[in-house]
Design a protein around this motif. Sequence first.
Motif, short mmCIF file in Angstrom:
data_model
loop_
_atom_site.label_atom_id
_atom_site.label_comp_id
_atom_site.label_asym_id
_atom_site.label_seq_id
_atom_site.Cartn_x
_atom_site.Cartn_y
_atom_site.Cartn_z
N ASN A 8 24.56 5.52 -55.26
CA ASN A 8 25.12 4.31 -54.67
C ASN A 8 24.67 4.08 -53.24
O ASN A 8 24.36 2.95 -52.84
N ALA A 9 24.63 5.13 -52.43
CA ALA A 9 24.23 4.95 -51.03
C ALA A 9 22.80 4.44 -50.94
O ALA A 9 22.48 3.57 -50.12
N ARG A 10 21.93 4.94 -51.79
CA ARG A 10 20.53 4.51 -51.79
C ARG A 10 20.41 3.08 -52.31
O ARG A 10 19.64 2.28 -51.76
N LEU A 11 21.18 2.73 -53.33
CA LEU A 11 21.16 1.36 -53.83
C LEU A 11 21.61 0.39 -52.75
O LEU A 11 21.06 -0.71 -52.62
N SER A 12 22.60 0.79 -51.97
CA SER A 12 23.08 -0.07 -50.88
C SER A 12 22.00 -0.32 -49.85
O SER A 12 21.92 -1.40 -49.27
N GLN A 13 21.13 0.65 -49.63
CA GLN A 13 20.02 0.48 -48.68
C GLN A 13 18.95 -0.46 -49.23
O GLN A 13 18.33 -1.20 -48.48
N LEU A 14 18.73 -0.43 -50.53
CA LEU A 14 17.63 -1.17 -51.14
C LEU A 14 17.99 -2.59 -51.58
O LEU A 14 17.13 -3.44 -51.70
N ALA A 15 19.26 -2.82 -51.84
CA ALA A 15 19.68 -4.09 -52.45
C ALA A 15 19.61 -5.25 -51.45
O ALA A 15 19.94 -5.10 -50.29
N SER A 16 19.15 -6.37 -51.96
CA SER A 16 19.30 -7.63 -51.22
C SER A 16 20.14 -8.53 -52.11
O SER A 16 20.06 -8.47 -53.33
N ILE A 17 20.98 -9.35 -51.49
CA ILE A 17 21.98 -10.08 -52.26
C ILE A 17 22.07 -11.51 -51.78
O ILE A 17 21.80 -11.81 -50.63
N ASN A 18 22.44 -12.40 -52.70
CA ASN A 18 22.52 -13.82 -52.41
C ASN A 18 23.71 -14.41 -53.16
O ASN A 18 23.89 -14.14 -54.35
N GLN A 19 24.53 -15.22 -52.47
CA GLN A 19 25.67 -15.85 -53.12
C GLN A 19 25.21 -17.03 -53.97
O GLN A 19 24.40 -17.84 -53.53
N MET A 20 25.74 -17.12 -55.19
CA MET A 20 25.38 -18.19 -56.11
C MET A 20 26.46 -19.25 -56.20
O MET A 20 26.34 -20.18 -56.95
N GLY A 21 27.55 -19.13 -55.47
CA GLY A 21 28.64 -20.11 -55.54
C GLY A 21 29.91 -19.44 -55.99
O GLY A 21 30.04 -18.22 -55.92
N GLU A 22 30.83 -20.25 -56.45
CA GLU A 22 32.11 -19.73 -56.93
C GLU A 22 32.16 -19.83 -58.44
O GLU A 22 31.50 -20.66 -59.05
N TYR A 23 32.97 -18.95 -59.03
CA TYR A 23 33.18 -19.00 -60.46
C TYR A 23 33.88 -20.29 -60.84
O TYR A 23 34.73 -20.78 -60.11
N SER A 24 33.53 -20.77 -62.01
CA SER A 24 34.31 -21.87 -62.57
C SER A 24 35.60 -21.29 -63.13
O SER A 24 35.76 -20.07 -63.23
N HIS A 25 36.52 -22.14 -63.54
CA HIS A 25 37.78 -21.69 -64.12
C HIS A 25 37.53 -20.78 -65.32
O HIS A 25 38.16 -19.73 -65.45
N ASP A 26 36.61 -21.13 -66.21
CA ASP A 26 36.32 -20.32 -67.40
C ASP A 26 35.75 -18.96 -67.03
O ASP A 26 36.12 -17.95 -67.61
N GLU A 27 34.85 -18.92 -66.04
CA GLU A 27 34.29 -17.65 -65.61
C GLU A 27 35.35 -16.78 -64.97
O GLU A 27 35.37 -15.57 -65.17
N ALA A 28 36.26 -17.37 -64.22
CA ALA A 28 37.33 -16.61 -63.57
C ALA A 28 38.24 -15.99 -64.62
O ALA A 28 38.67 -14.85 -64.47
N GLU A 29 38.55 -16.73 -65.69
CA GLU A 29 39.38 -16.15 -66.76
C GLU A 29 38.67 -14.99 -67.42
O GLU A 29 39.29 -13.98 -67.72
N THR A 30 37.36 -15.11 -67.65
CA THR A 30 36.60 -14.03 -68.25
C THR A 30 36.62 -12.81 -67.33
O THR A 30 36.82 -11.69 -67.79
N ALA A 31 36.43 -13.03 -66.03
CA ALA A 31 36.47 -11.92 -65.07
C ALA A 31 37.85 -11.28 -65.05
O ALA A 31 37.99 -10.07 -65.00
N GLU A 32 38.90 -12.10 -65.10
CA GLU A 32 40.27 -11.59 -65.09
C GLU A 32 40.53 -10.75 -66.34
O GLU A 32 41.07 -9.66 -66.26
N ASN A 33 40.10 -11.23 -67.50
CA ASN A 33 40.29 -10.48 -68.74
C ASN A 33 39.51 -9.19 -68.70
O ASN A 33 39.98 -8.16 -69.17
N SER A 34 38.31 -9.22 -68.12
CA SER A 34 37.50 -8.02 -68.00
C SER A 34 38.18 -7.01 -67.09
O SER A 34 38.22 -5.82 -67.39
N GLN A 35 38.75 -7.47 -65.97
CA GLN A 35 39.45 -6.57 -65.06
C GLN A 35 40.68 -5.97 -65.73
O GLN A 35 40.95 -4.79 -65.61
N ASP A 36 41.43 -6.81 -66.47
CA ASP A 36 42.61 -6.30 -67.16
C ASP A 36 42.21 -5.23 -68.15
O ASP A 36 42.86 -4.19 -68.25
N ALA A 37 41.12 -5.45 -68.89
CA ALA A 37 40.65 -4.45 -69.87
C ALA A 37 40.20 -3.19 -69.16
O ALA A 37 40.48 -2.08 -69.61
#
Length: 149
Positions: free
Chosen positions: A116-145
């Motif tokens: 993980n520490a090495r990945l943190s050094q190598l990763a570059s990241i970019n925001q793609m926006g916010e989740y839509s309502h449907d994506e947020a529900e999927t993320a919520e269900n995934s977190q609950d699981a």
Amino acid sequence: MLKYKLYQDNRSNAQHKGNWYAHMNLDGTMDLDELAAHMSDHGTPYSKGVICGVLNDMVGCIKELVLEGNAVKLDNLAIFSVGIESKPANTKEEFNARTHITGYKLRARATGGSINARLSQLASINQMGEYSHDEAETAENSQDANNGE
């Protein structure tokens, strides 16, 4: 480039309800055939077919070895092993593998250049926006699981 979207945790039982989190936005999933094609494009003398055959054999061997109780290390990637899920027994004498072991999981633990520490050094990241309502529900269900594991 890694991409993420923001989502707000609105689960009723969330410890940090209303807070915002980043969630990975994957471009897709590559199968072994696509991985072999990608690898063959890197100037190797091996064809996509040869690479795909080797990768398929590797997957089969890793499954065989971990099911025999071994850990398999792919340097600079992960160590693969099997984990056990079990429910409790009141005493050592009451424990019965057939009734108390409830499942198995394939585990992959990062190693070498993939820690993980090495990945943190190598990763570059970019925001793609916010989740839509449907994506947020999927993320919520995934977190609950995931919280139930």
